[in-house]
Every structure is written in structure tokens, then in C-alpha cells.
Scaffold this motif. Structure first.
Motif, mmCIF file in Angstrom:
data_model
loop_
_atom_site.group_PDB
_atom_site.id
_atom_site.type_symbol
_atom_site.label_atom_id
_atom_site.label_comp_id
_atom_site.label_asym_id
_atom_site.label_seq_id
_atom_site.Cartn_x
_atom_site.Cartn_y
_atom_site.Cartn_z
ATOM 1 N N ASP A 4 -24.778 -18.562 -16.964
ATOM 2 C CA ASP A 4 -23.833 -19.678 -16.766
ATOM 3 C C ASP A 4 -23.541 -20.078 -16.107
ATOM 4 N N LEU A 5 -23.599 -21.695 -16.532
ATOM 5 C CA LEU A 5 -23.424 -23.033 -15.525
ATOM 6 C C LEU A 5 -22.171 -23.890 -16.301
ATOM 7 N N SER A 6 -21.782 -24.074 -14.981
ATOM 8 C CA SER A 6 -20.328 -25.054 -15.509
ATOM 9 C C SER A 6 -20.972 -26.494 -13.826
ATOM 10 N N LEU A 7 -20.615 -27.779 -14.720
ATOM 11 C CA LEU A 7 -20.631 -28.458 -14.059
ATOM 12 C C LEU A 7 -19.116 -29.488 -14.089
ATOM 13 N N HIS A 8 -19.102 -29.231 -12.645
ATOM 14 C CA HIS A 8 -17.859 -30.967 -13.060
ATOM 15 C C HIS A 8 -18.567 -32.337 -12.035
ATOM 16 N N MET A 9 -18.350 -32.943 -12.438
ATOM 17 C CA MET A 9 -18.253 -34.686 -11.262
ATOM 18 C C MET A 9 -17.239 -35.362 -11.866
ATOM 19 N N LEU A 27 -26.412 -31.290 -20.121
ATOM 20 C CA LEU A 27 -26.989 -30.044 -20.814
ATOM 21 C C LEU A 27 -28.821 -29.317 -20.682
ATOM 22 N N PRO A 28 -28.729 -28.981 -19.572
ATOM 23 C CA PRO A 28 -30.518 -28.156 -19.585
ATOM 24 C C PRO A 28 -30.511 -27.667 -20.983
ATOM 25 N N LEU A 29 -31.824 -27.945 -21.641
ATOM 26 C CA LEU A 29 -33.163 -28.263 -22.383
ATOM 27 C C LEU A 29 -33.150 -27.279 -23.112
ATOM 28 N N SER A 30 -33.989 -26.904 -24.198
ATOM 29 C CA SER A 30 -34.629 -25.546 -24.413
ATOM 30 C C SER A 30 -36.290 -25.968 -24.640
ATOM 31 N N LEU A 31 -36.404 -25.209 -23.950
ATOM 32 C CA LEU A 31 -38.754 -25.046 -23.779
ATOM 33 C C LEU A 31 -38.715 -24.163 -24.160
ATOM 34 N N PRO A 32 -39.433 -24.178 -25.512
ATOM 35 C CA PRO A 32 -40.062 -22.986 -26.077
ATOM 36 C C PRO A 32 -41.288 -22.071 -24.545
ATOM 37 N N GLU A 33 -40.866 -20.664 -24.516
ATOM 38 C CA GLU A 33 -41.372 -19.996 -23.198
ATOM 39 C C GLU A 33 -41.209 -20.138 -21.977
ATOM 40 N N ARG A 34 -40.334 -20.562 -21.726
ATOM 41 C CA ARG A 34 -39.602 -21.513 -20.347
ATOM 42 C C ARG A 34 -38.226 -21.084 -20.590
ATOM 43 N N GLN A 35 -37.332 -21.914 -21.362
ATOM 44 C CA GLN A 35 -35.631 -21.381 -21.227
ATOM 45 C C GLN A 35 -35.894 -21.574 -22.155
ATOM 46 N N ARG A 36 -34.128 -21.423 -23.111
ATOM 47 C CA ARG A 36 -33.740 -21.187 -24.131
ATOM 48 C C ARG A 36 -32.026 -21.701 -23.522
ATOM 49 N N ALA A 80 -22.696 -24.409 -20.182
ATOM 50 C CA ALA A 80 -23.385 -23.812 -20.813
ATOM 51 C C ALA A 80 -24.338 -22.483 -20.097
ATOM 52 N N ARG A 81 -24.384 -21.744 -21.578
ATOM 53 C CA ARG A 81 -25.398 -20.390 -21.271
ATOM 54 C C ARG A 81 -27.061 -20.926 -21.607
ATOM 55 N N VAL A 82 -27.252 -20.229 -20.863
ATOM 56 C CA VAL A 82 -28.839 -20.412 -20.438
ATOM 57 C C VAL A 82 -29.741 -19.163 -20.213
ATOM 58 N N GLN A 83 -30.833 -19.150 -21.124
ATOM 59 C CA GLN A 83 -31.492 -17.005 -20.901
ATOM 60 C C GLN A 83 -33.374 -18.084 -20.242
ATOM 61 N N VAL A 286 -20.984 -27.877 -8.295
ATOM 62 C CA VAL A 286 -22.265 -26.948 -9.694
ATOM 63 C C VAL A 286 -21.473 -25.085 -9.635
ATOM 64 N N ASP A 287 -21.852 -24.381 -10.088
ATOM 65 C CA ASP A 287 -21.610 -23.179 -11.051
ATOM 66 C C ASP A 287 -22.305 -22.638 -11.479
ATOM 67 N N VAL A 288 -23.821 -22.271 -10.227
ATOM 68 C CA VAL A 288 -24.650 -21.498 -11.082
ATOM 69 C C VAL A 288 -24.202 -19.857 -10.996
ATOM 70 N N ILE A 289 -24.011 -19.160 -12.296
ATOM 71 C CA ILE A 289 -23.965 -17.678 -12.068
ATOM 72 C C ILE A 289 -24.880 -16.957 -12.621
ATOM 73 N N PRO A 290 -25.572 -16.110 -12.111
ATOM 74 C CA PRO A 290 -26.807 -15.490 -12.503
ATOM 75 C C PRO A 290 -25.852 -13.976 -13.312
ATOM 76 N N LEU A 291 -26.288 -13.775 -14.712
ATOM 77 C CA LEU A 291 -25.362 -12.561 -15.123
ATOM 78 C C LEU A 291 -26.511 -11.567 -15.967
ATOM 79 N N LYS A 292 -27.322 -11.569 -15.409
ATOM 80 C CA LYS A 292 -28.508 -10.530 -15.248
ATOM 81 C C LYS A 292 -29.547 -10.860 -15.340
#
Length: 292
Positions: A4-9, A27-36, A80-83, A286-292
Motif C-alpha cells: 500500500d502506497l501513500s504520497l502527500h505533496m 500513479l505506479p505503472l502496470s507492467l507485465p511480469e513486473r508489477q500490477r 495505491a495498492r501495487v503487486q 511517502v509511505d510504502v507499506i508491505p502487506l505480505k
């Protein structure tokens, strides 16, 4: 990894801005076989009179906003939530340096990922003889493109000192190279020029980096960071790889991609113009919080 990402500017103006137009790439990108990108939102205050979304040349989701009314501050928040997927370790299938021009010439496409866009000068990265001379020690035609990329990444990390007070966003690569100090943007710009001077296509990656607190220390909210690293084209079989010269590591599951470009000018998270005068203060958390 799931994040889970959060950004405040935030921008606080000494004198109210009477109008502004900005372009946002957050916003983060969706990239095949890299991140969603599973879900994402962008909130802006005050509410823009006009807001439009589009994809730029490098296929980044981009938001354009127009504020006509006077405003004392601008507040931008992204969630955002990113895998992010682990990348396999592969053998070095890149060509030796003297063979790389042939593979570049055989790449006929001029799409967003074409190596041809990442060979010459770009808006913030002019030819810089001092950096070209620095890179020449790795110009052996018997080394592969990937070997050279890793060597330059390691050398920039060794020779430069991370110093957030030494440079600004407008510091040129020549100035940063002279003092051998700076932040991730400076490390990346120097490494890109060095690689391009040898004929190796290289570009800028903007994103987020999860920072891990020292043992026994609590994680501080807002202490993560927007970050930058380098993307290098290593031939037809190896394709693009990503290296982080600030930390001297390949980009991994702690690196979350927001945008690709030739240099910082293509990927700046917020750019634009406003009608005002005087100074302003900037807030970023910026907060980058790992969920698993």
C-alpha cells in the motif's frame, strides 16, 4: 510483494497563486511480469476547474489540472495498492560492446521502449566530456553490455557521496560530477551519460523505494521516499535491465516503478506553471507499506 502506497505533496505559497496549470505523474505503472497496479487514486485540493487524464509518449498515466482561482496552497495526495513480482536471475545474454551497435540497428521499431530514444542527448543530459572520459575505462570491446552497466553502477556508487544538501533538482550532471555528491537523481544522470557515451542505451526510472529501518528502530511514517534508478538496454536477448547506483543493487521488489523516460524532465512527478511571486514551501511524505 504487495504494497500500500501513500504520497502527500504540498505547496504553500507566500502570496496566493492566481492561477496554475500542472501535469502529474504519480500513479505506479502496470507492467507485465513486473508489477500490477491493483487500485489507485489521486486527490487534489483545491478542486481544479479542469482535470484531464491521458497517456504520454512513454505510456505513463498522466493527469493535467488547471486552477483558475487564487489559492494559498496546493495539496496532492496519491494512494495505491501495487503487486510487485520477484525477477528471475538470468545469465548474461547481452552482446559484447563492439556488437551492440548491430543489435541496435536491427531494432526497427520507434515505440516507447525502443533503445533508439535512449542513445543521444536529452533535455537534461547533454554531452559531457568529463563523464565520457570517466566512462572510457570500461570501453573494452570484449566486455558485454551488461558487465559494463554493472561496473559503472558500482563505480558511481563508490565515487559519489549521498548528500541531500549538496544539490538541487536543477543541478546539472556536470556540476554533480565535479563535486561527486548529490542525491539519487544526480547518481542516475551521471550513470546515464556514462553509458550513452559508450553507445549503450540508458534511461531514467522514477518510482518508490521501500526503506527498512535500522534493527531495533521503529518505522517512521512518511519516511519512505520517491527514488530514481537506471534502465539499460543490453541487446535483443537480454532486453532492458534496471540498476540502482545509489544503493549499488539491481532494482528488485523494494523498487516500484512510476515512470520511464530519457531523464528527469520526462518523469518529474509534478511540473507546471503558476501566476504568483515570492517564495513557497514544499512538503513531501511517502509511505510504502508491505502487506505480505
Amino acid at each position: 510483494m504487495l504494497y500500500d502506497l501513500s504520497l502527500h505533496m504540498g505547496y504553500l505559497y507566500d502570496v496566493p497563486a492566481s492561477g496554475a496549470r500542472h501535469i502529474l505523474r504519480l500513479l505506479p505503472l502496470s507492467l507485465p511480469e513486473r508489477q500490477r497496479l491493483i487500485a489507485g487514486s489521486l486527490t487534489i485540493s483545491p478542486q481544479p476547474e479542469e482535470r484531464a487524464s491521458f497517456f504520454d509518449f512513454f505510456l505513463h498515466p498522466t493527469t493535467s489540472i488547471l486552477l483558475r482561482s487564487a489559492h494559498e496552497k496546493l495539496d496532492i495526495r496519491m494512494q495505491a495498492r501495487v503487486q510487485v513480482e520477484s525477477q528471475p536471475v538470468t545469465a548474461d545474454f547481452s552482446p559484447i560492446l563492439k556488437k551492440l551497435p548491430e543489435e541496435i540497428a536491427d531494432y526497427w521499431s520507434l515505440d516507447a521502449s525502443s533503445p533508439h530514444h535512449f542513445l543521444g542527448n536529452s533535455p537534461r543530459l547533454p554531452e559531457t566530456p568529463e563523464i565520457s572520459d570517466y566512462a572510457r575505462q570500461w570501453a573494452s570491446t570484449d566486455l558485454t553490455a551488461m558487465q559494463i552497466a554493472h561496473a559503472i553502477c558500482s563505480q558511481v556508487h563508490k565515487d559519489f557521496v549521498y548528500d541531500a544538501k549538496a544539490t538541487t533538482v536543477d543541478t546539472t550532471p556536470k556540476e554533480a560530477f565535479r563535486i561527486k555528491r548529490g542525491v539519487c537523481q544526480d547518481f542516475v544522470h551521471v550513470m546515464i551519460i556514462a553509458l550513452r557515451s559508450l553507445g549503450i542505451p540508458a534511461g531514467y526510472v522514477s518510482g518508490f523505494l521501500r526503506t527498512i529501518p535500522p534493527p531495533g528502530k521503529a518505522r517512521l511514517e512518511g519516511a519512505d521516499a520517491m527514488h530514481a534508478w537506471v534502465r539499460i538496454w543490453c541487446g535483443e536477448m537480454a532486453g532492458w535491465i534496471e540498476l540502482d547506483p545509489t544503493n549499488n543493487i539491481p532494482a528488485g521488489t523494494d523498487h516500484i516503478v512510476v515512470a520511464y523516460g530519457r531523464d528527469y524532465s520526462d518523469v518529474a512527478p509534478v511540473i507546471g506553471i503558476l501566476k504568483s511571486y515570492g517564495n513557497h514551501k514544499t512538503i513531501q511524505a511517502v509511505d510504502v507499506i508491505p502487506l505480505k
